[in-house]
Design a protein around this motif. Sequence first.
Motif, PDB file in Angstrom:
ATOM      1  N   ALA A 105      23.218 -43.200 -35.153  1.00  0.00           N
ATOM      2  CA  ALA A 105      24.009 -44.321 -35.675  1.00  0.00           C
ATOM      3  C   ALA A 105      25.495 -44.106 -35.417  1.00  0.00           C
ATOM      4  O   ALA A 105      26.190 -45.028 -34.994  1.00  0.00           O
ATOM      5  CB  ALA A 105      23.741 -44.499 -37.168  1.00  0.00           C
ATOM      6  N   VAL A 109      27.865 -46.491 -33.079  1.00  0.00           N
ATOM      7  CA  VAL A 109      29.096 -47.105 -33.580  1.00  0.00           C
ATOM      8  C   VAL A 109      30.284 -46.681 -32.704  1.00  0.00           C
ATOM      9  O   VAL A 109      31.144 -47.503 -32.381  1.00  0.00           O
ATOM     10  CB  VAL A 109      29.314 -46.716 -35.062  1.00  0.00           C
ATOM     11  CG1 VAL A 109      30.698 -47.101 -35.538  1.00  0.00           C
ATOM     12  CG2 VAL A 109      28.254 -47.374 -35.934  1.00  0.00           C
ATOM     13  N   ALA A 114      33.867 -49.186 -32.424  1.00  0.00           N
ATOM     14  CA  ALA A 114      34.261 -49.525 -33.784  1.00  0.00           C
ATOM     15  C   ALA A 114      35.278 -48.538 -34.334  1.00  0.00           C
ATOM     16  O   ALA A 114      35.905 -48.799 -35.342  1.00  0.00           O
ATOM     17  CB  ALA A 114      33.031 -49.585 -34.700  1.00  0.00           C
TER      18      ALA A 114
END
Length: 115
Positions: A105, A109, A114
């Motif tokens: 994860a 990201v 991000a």
Amino acid sequence: MNTMLLDSITAARVEDSLPNNGSLYALATFFDALSDVTRLKILSALTVSSMCVTDLSTLTALNQTTVSHQLRILRTARIVDCKRQGKVMFYSLSERAIPKIMSAAVGAVMDAGAF
């Protein structure tokens, strides 16, 4: 009347790949439990070692009440297990896959820009 633009073979593959409602509910519960910064911090600490609430509180700079509350949520979601040793409860990850899921994860990201 809804007319699908997908061909019947692709539509069948999609239908076959959809999890059942029970699995979707379990997955939503799992991701809901991971949707809090404090719980992610606790899980990150538990990827290194099993710990009691006092140690988790000290190492994560969170108060013990907060840690206990978040651990209860993680236990309910079956992400964390606990074992009693005398008067002290030690918490650990319930599945070995949790660190891999968290790492994947974070990687996703980061790749998405991000951060």
